[in-house]
Write a protein that holds these residues in place. Structure first.
Motif, PDB file in Angstrom:
ATOM      1  N   VAL A 352       0.854  -1.187   0.000  1.00  0.00           N
ATOM      2  CA  VAL A 352       0.000   0.000   0.000  1.00  0.00           C
ATOM      3  C   VAL A 352       0.889   1.235   0.000  1.00  0.00           C
ATOM      4  O   VAL A 352       1.815   1.351   0.800  1.00  0.00           O
ATOM      5  N   ILE A 353       0.607   2.174  -0.917  1.00  0.00           N
ATOM      6  CA  ILE A 353       1.356   3.426  -0.990  1.00  0.00           C
ATOM      7  C   ILE A 353       0.406   4.587  -0.738  1.00  0.00           C
ATOM      8  O   ILE A 353      -0.751   4.572  -1.164  1.00  0.00           O
ATOM      9  N   ALA A 354       0.901   5.605  -0.033  1.00  0.00           N
ATOM     10  CA  ALA A 354       0.038   6.694   0.420  1.00  0.00           C
ATOM     11  C   ALA A 354       0.882   7.943   0.641  1.00  0.00           C
ATOM     12  O   ALA A 354       2.067   7.989   0.324  1.00  0.00           O
ATOM     13  N   GLY A 355       0.242   8.979   1.203  1.00  0.00           N
ATOM     14  CA  GLY A 355       0.918  10.226   1.538  1.00  0.00           C
ATOM     15  C   GLY A 355       0.234  10.862   2.728  1.00  0.00           C
ATOM     16  O   GLY A 355       0.042  10.242   3.755  1.00  0.00           O
ATOM     17  N   ASP A 356      -0.131  12.122   2.627  1.00  0.00           N
ATOM     18  CA  ASP A 356      -1.032  12.864   3.509  1.00  0.00           C
ATOM     19  C   ASP A 356      -0.441  13.275   4.849  1.00  0.00           C
ATOM     20  O   ASP A 356      -0.656  14.408   5.283  1.00  0.00           O
ATOM     21  N   GLN A 357       0.274  12.420   5.539  1.00  0.00           N
ATOM     22  CA  GLN A 357       0.674  12.715   6.914  1.00  0.00           C
ATOM     23  C   GLN A 357       1.866  13.666   6.994  1.00  0.00           C
ATOM     24  O   GLN A 357       2.266  14.062   8.082  1.00  0.00           O
ATOM     25  N   HIS A 358       2.452  14.007   5.866  1.00  0.00           N
ATOM     26  CA  HIS A 358       3.620  14.885   5.789  1.00  0.00           C
ATOM     27  C   HIS A 358       4.851  14.231   6.400  1.00  0.00           C
ATOM     28  O   HIS A 358       5.893  14.864   6.529  1.00  0.00           O
ATOM     29  N   LEU A 359       4.733  12.975   6.752  1.00  0.00           N
ATOM     30  CA  LEU A 359       5.771  12.247   7.454  1.00  0.00           C
ATOM     31  C   LEU A 359       6.116  10.996   6.657  1.00  0.00           C
ATOM     32  O   LEU A 359       5.320  10.051   6.598  1.00  0.00           O
ATOM     33  N   TYR A 364       4.550  -1.866   8.768  1.00  0.00           N
ATOM     34  CA  TYR A 364       3.560  -2.932   8.652  1.00  0.00           C
ATOM     35  C   TYR A 364       2.388  -2.568   9.545  1.00  0.00           C
ATOM     36  O   TYR A 364       2.574  -2.241  10.726  1.00  0.00           O
ATOM     37  N   GLN A 365       1.188  -2.605   8.989  1.00  0.00           N
ATOM     38  CA  GLN A 365      -0.010  -2.395   9.791  1.00  0.00           C
ATOM     39  C   GLN A 365      -0.501  -3.754  10.288  1.00  0.00           C
ATOM     40  O   GLN A 365      -0.704  -4.675   9.494  1.00  0.00           O
ATOM     41  N   GLY A 366      -0.668  -3.866  11.593  1.00  0.00           N
ATOM     42  CA  GLY A 366      -1.033  -5.145  12.175  1.00  0.00           C
ATOM     43  C   GLY A 366      -2.532  -5.377  12.221  1.00  0.00           C
ATOM     44  O   GLY A 366      -3.336  -4.446  12.162  1.00  0.00           O
ATOM     45  N   ILE A 367      -2.878  -6.640  12.333  1.00  0.00           N
ATOM     46  CA  ILE A 367      -4.275  -7.041  12.502  1.00  0.00           C
ATOM     47  C   ILE A 367      -4.435  -7.627  13.914  1.00  0.00           C
ATOM     48  O   ILE A 367      -5.023  -7.007  14.785  1.00  0.00           O
ATOM     49  N   GLU A 368      -3.862  -8.795  14.141  1.00  0.00           N
ATOM     50  CA  GLU A 368      -3.811  -9.372  15.479  1.00  0.00           C
ATOM     51  C   GLU A 368      -2.458  -9.096  16.124  1.00  0.00           C
ATOM     52  O   GLU A 368      -2.371  -8.864  17.327  1.00  0.00           O
ATOM     53  N   ASP A 369      -1.422  -9.139  15.314  1.00  0.00           N
ATOM     54  CA  ASP A 369      -0.063  -8.903  15.791  1.00  0.00           C
ATOM     55  C   ASP A 369       0.429  -7.571  15.229  1.00  0.00           C
ATOM     56  O   ASP A 369      -0.329  -6.825  14.612  1.00  0.00           O
ATOM     57  N   TYR A 370       1.716  -7.269  15.385  1.00  0.00           N
ATOM     58  CA  TYR A 370       2.254  -5.983  14.963  1.00  0.00           C
ATOM     59  C   TYR A 370       2.610  -5.935  13.474  1.00  0.00           C
ATOM     60  O   TYR A 370       2.673  -4.852  12.901  1.00  0.00           O
ATOM     61  N   ASP A 371       2.866  -7.087  12.874  1.00  0.00           N
ATOM     62  CA  ASP A 371       3.334  -7.081  11.485  1.00  0.00           C
ATOM     63  C   ASP A 371       2.680  -8.166  10.644  1.00  0.00           C
ATOM     64  O   ASP A 371       3.279  -8.672   9.700  1.00  0.00           O
ATOM     65  N   ASP A 372       1.439  -8.519  10.991  1.00  0.00           N
ATOM     66  CA  ASP A 372       0.748  -9.556  10.231  1.00  0.00           C
ATOM     67  C   ASP A 372      -0.154  -8.976   9.148  1.00  0.00           C
ATOM     68  O   ASP A 372      -0.911  -9.703   8.509  1.00  0.00           O
ATOM     69  N   GLY A 373      -0.065  -7.670   8.908  1.00  0.00           N
ATOM     70  CA  GLY A 373      -0.825  -7.045   7.833  1.00  0.00           C
ATOM     71  C   GLY A 373       0.086  -6.553   6.735  1.00  0.00           C
ATOM     72  O   GLY A 373       1.285  -6.866   6.686  1.00  0.00           O
ATOM     73  N   SER A 374      -0.451  -5.752   5.849  1.00  0.00           N
ATOM     74  CA  SER A 374       0.288  -5.258   4.689  1.00  0.00           C
ATOM     75  C   SER A 374       1.328  -4.222   5.086  1.00  0.00           C
ATOM     76  O   SER A 374       1.215  -3.538   6.107  1.00  0.00           O
ATOM     77  N   LEU A 375       2.340  -4.098   4.223  1.00  0.00           N
ATOM     78  CA  LEU A 375       3.344  -3.049   4.366  1.00  0.00           C
ATOM     79  C   LEU A 375       2.800  -1.774   3.738  1.00  0.00           C
ATOM     80  O   LEU A 375       2.334  -1.778   2.589  1.00  0.00           O
ATOM     81  N   PHE A 376       2.877  -0.669   4.475  1.00  0.00           N
ATOM     82  CA  PHE A 376       2.425   0.641   4.008  1.00  0.00           C
ATOM     83  C   PHE A 376       3.631   1.555   3.869  1.00  0.00           C
ATOM     84  O   PHE A 376       4.453   1.667   4.782  1.00  0.00           O
ATOM     85  N   PHE A 377       3.710   2.230   2.723  1.00  0.00           N
ATOM     86  CA  PHE A 377       4.752   3.225   2.494  1.00  0.00           C
ATOM     87  C   PHE A 377       4.078   4.569   2.293  1.00  0.00           C
ATOM     88  O   PHE A 377       3.401   4.792   1.286  1.00  0.00           O
ATOM     89  N   ALA A 378       4.230   5.465   3.279  1.00  0.00           N
ATOM     90  CA  ALA A 378       3.715   6.828   3.153  1.00  0.00           C
ATOM     91  C   ALA A 378       4.872   7.719   2.739  1.00  0.00           C
ATOM     92  O   ALA A 378       5.841   7.876   3.492  1.00  0.00           O
ATOM     93  N   GLY A 379       4.790   8.287   1.552  1.00  0.00           N
ATOM     94  CA  GLY A 379       5.841   9.176   1.097  1.00  0.00           C
ATOM     95  C   GLY A 379       5.848  10.468   1.888  1.00  0.00           C
ATOM     96  O   GLY A 379       4.841  10.854   2.500  1.00  0.00           O
ATOM     97  N   PRO A 380       6.974  11.172   1.906  1.00  0.00           N
ATOM     98  CA  PRO A 380       7.025  12.455   2.620  1.00  0.00           C
ATOM     99  C   PRO A 380       6.228  13.512   1.878  1.00  0.00           C
ATOM    100  O   PRO A 380       5.963  13.378   0.675  1.00  0.00           O
ATOM    101  N   ALA A 381       5.838  14.560   2.582  1.00  0.00           N
ATOM    102  CA  ALA A 381       5.257  15.710   1.899  1.00  0.00           C
ATOM    103  C   ALA A 381       6.293  16.278   0.941  1.00  0.00           C
ATOM    104  O   ALA A 381       7.486  16.316   1.243  1.00  0.00           O
TER     105      ALA A 381
END
Length: 493
Positions: A352-359, A364-381
């Protein structure tokens, strides 16, 4: 540009395959509100490169606009995607007649200086072009309602003022995108709101953004989606939301990749400040988009999958003391809608690729655990005024590269994640808070910020993604990326 549509009510699209001499008429289109002409061509030969031009149907001798429709490279090469979001043309508003420092550490920027006039973003654009992107993604806040000047959003001239801001963006990036496929997602500031809980258009007649819905003239809102989304792939289900506001969630194949586009604010529930933050219920993507992502899981079998969205589906932010920060604008809220969304893209095995947070952030976004979901890359502002930080205290478990700003984190809504890399502002949150006398987290001095762009390289031969995060002024031929990047992820891990 704005023109006399009585003198030129429509335009024609002509094209020719590279090597051909003669132009062929593809389609005619009227110029619509927003000075947009949308063409539809069926049976396109996507395995060859074509030149195109836009002409006056009554005088085809002079090209009004021209470029290239690149052939689909499929999986023949490493495919590069440039990732942008959050772009202001000036560091400070030109409405101000006198500039003062926002915090003591800031430099005196001046008014008509390179430090204040960021448009046309020459270094940012040229450094991005070094990577020779095959596709551009602008995932939100192509402009802000207060930069370079503020004009009333409720006035009869609100449309023209919005187009003025849009044309500054387009003027800067036109040479980049005229020859490359480009996906654009309109976010909250694009529809002239500081925050957006779209709620399917419900509650748009109420006064506050926190009530949900779209607050400004609905004809203007429809124009914004026309000018920004009009060229995107056809929506999966084109049924508009309330007030005839169009949707843009869609899927397409290009470069040997299966893409999904989702709108993570259009159906989002408005905040409930009285509810238990750890037990909130509501919609993030909404039932329509959840059904779409479920269907996407079985589409385009065998291809790597990338989901494009506006913001990261969590709230990896900390306050000046290092505690998890409450932010209902983040897509950590509402927690149950967020978890359903993460589960759907995870079952699709999607990046998953995104932006918005300026950061700039990788997690990895977790579901039950800390890294059992998809990897998210938020680009910088690319250029923004509001700052966010991820500087957790005490130290988190399972850090990466002994970086104290990484590790296993639980946000204020109870969402688990593992942060792998972050490009914090160059001034710490604690030091900023000591100096800050305003209600917000405003910074104008780029020397104190970490801004730039992302690059996603999809390597079919090696079966991996390479995620890169660059500062706007760094020469990519010789310079280094933000700490923690590049990061390589296998397609199937």
């Amino acid at each position: 540009m704005p023109l006399d549509t009585q003198a030129l009510p429509s335009v024609s699209l002509e094209y020719k395959t590279q090597g051909d001499k003669n132009w062929r008429l593809a389609a005619n289109a009227k110029i619509e509100d927003g000075y947009v002409a949308r063409f539809r061509v069926t049976g396109w030969d996507y395995l060859h490169t074509h030149s195109y031009r836009i002409v006056d149907p009554n005088n085809a001798r002079d090209s009004l606009y021209h470029g290239t429709v690149a052939k689909d490279p499929q999986n023949s090469k490493e495919f590069a995607i440039a990732l942008y979001s959050c772009i202001i043309p000036t560091s400070k508003s030109l409405d101000n007649t006198y500039y003062t420092k926002l915090i003591a550490t800031e430099r005196e920027l001046g008014r008509y200086t390179k430090d204040n006039i960021l448009f046309p973003h020459t270094e940012l654009i040229e450094n991005t072009a070094y990577h020779n992107p095959d596709m551009y993604v602008f995932c939100g806040d192509q402009y802000y309602e207060t930069y370079p000047t503020r004009y009333g959003r409720h006035t009869p001239d609100a449309k023209l003022d919005t187009l003025y801001k849009w044309y500054l963006w387009y003027w800067a990036f036109a040479d980049s995108i005229k020859d490359k496929p480009t996906i654009i997602l309109a976010d909250d500031h694009d529809v002239l709101q500081g925050n957006l809980w779209g709620d399917g258009g419900e509650n748009s007649d109420k006064a506050k953004e926190e009530d949900g819905g779209f607050k400004w003239d609905k004809d203007l809102i429809r124009m914004v989606y026309r000018i920004q989304h009009g060229h995107n792939p056809d929506p999966y289900d084109p049924t508009p939301i309330k007030y005839g506001i169009p949707v843009a969630y869609a899927t397409f194949e290009y470069g040997g990749i299966s893409f999904a586009i989702v709108e993570d604010r259009k159906f989002k529930s408005p905040p409930d400040y009285k509810a238990d933050k750890l037990a909130t219920t509501g919609e993030l993507l909404g039932q329509r988009q959840e059904s779409f992502l479920k269907a996407w899981q079985s589409m385009h079998p065998g291809k790597p999958k990338i989901c494009i969205t506006a913001s990261i589906w969590g709230s990896p932010q900390t306050d000046e003391k290092g505690n998890a920060l409450i932010d209902f604008d983040s897509n950590g809220y509402p927690a149950d809608g967020r978890t359903r969304a993460v589960k759907l893209v995870s079952e699709a095995n999607a990046l998953v690729i995104a932006g918005d947070q300026h950061l700039g952030l990788l997690a990895y976004q977790g579901i039950e655990d800390y890294d059992d979901g998809s990897l998210f890359f938020a680009g910088p502002a690319s250029a923004a005024f509001w700052q966010r930080w991820f500087e957790p205290k005490p130290a988190l478990s399972n850090q990466r590269n002994n970086d104290r700003n990484t590790g296993e984190f639980i946000d204020t809504f109870g969402n688990k994640m593992r942060v792998l890399a972050v490009a914090n502002p160059k001034i710490s949150h604690q030091e900023f808070a000591k100096q800050n006398n305003s209600w917000g987290k405003f910074l104008a001095d780029r020397e104190l910020k970490s801004e730039g762009y992302g690059i996603i390289k999809v390597n079919h031969q090696q079966q991996h993604y390479q995620l890169e995060c660059w500062e706007w002024r760094t020469d990519p031929a010789t310079g280094k990326q933000f700490a923690g990047w590049p990061y390589v992820k296998k397609f199937n891990k």
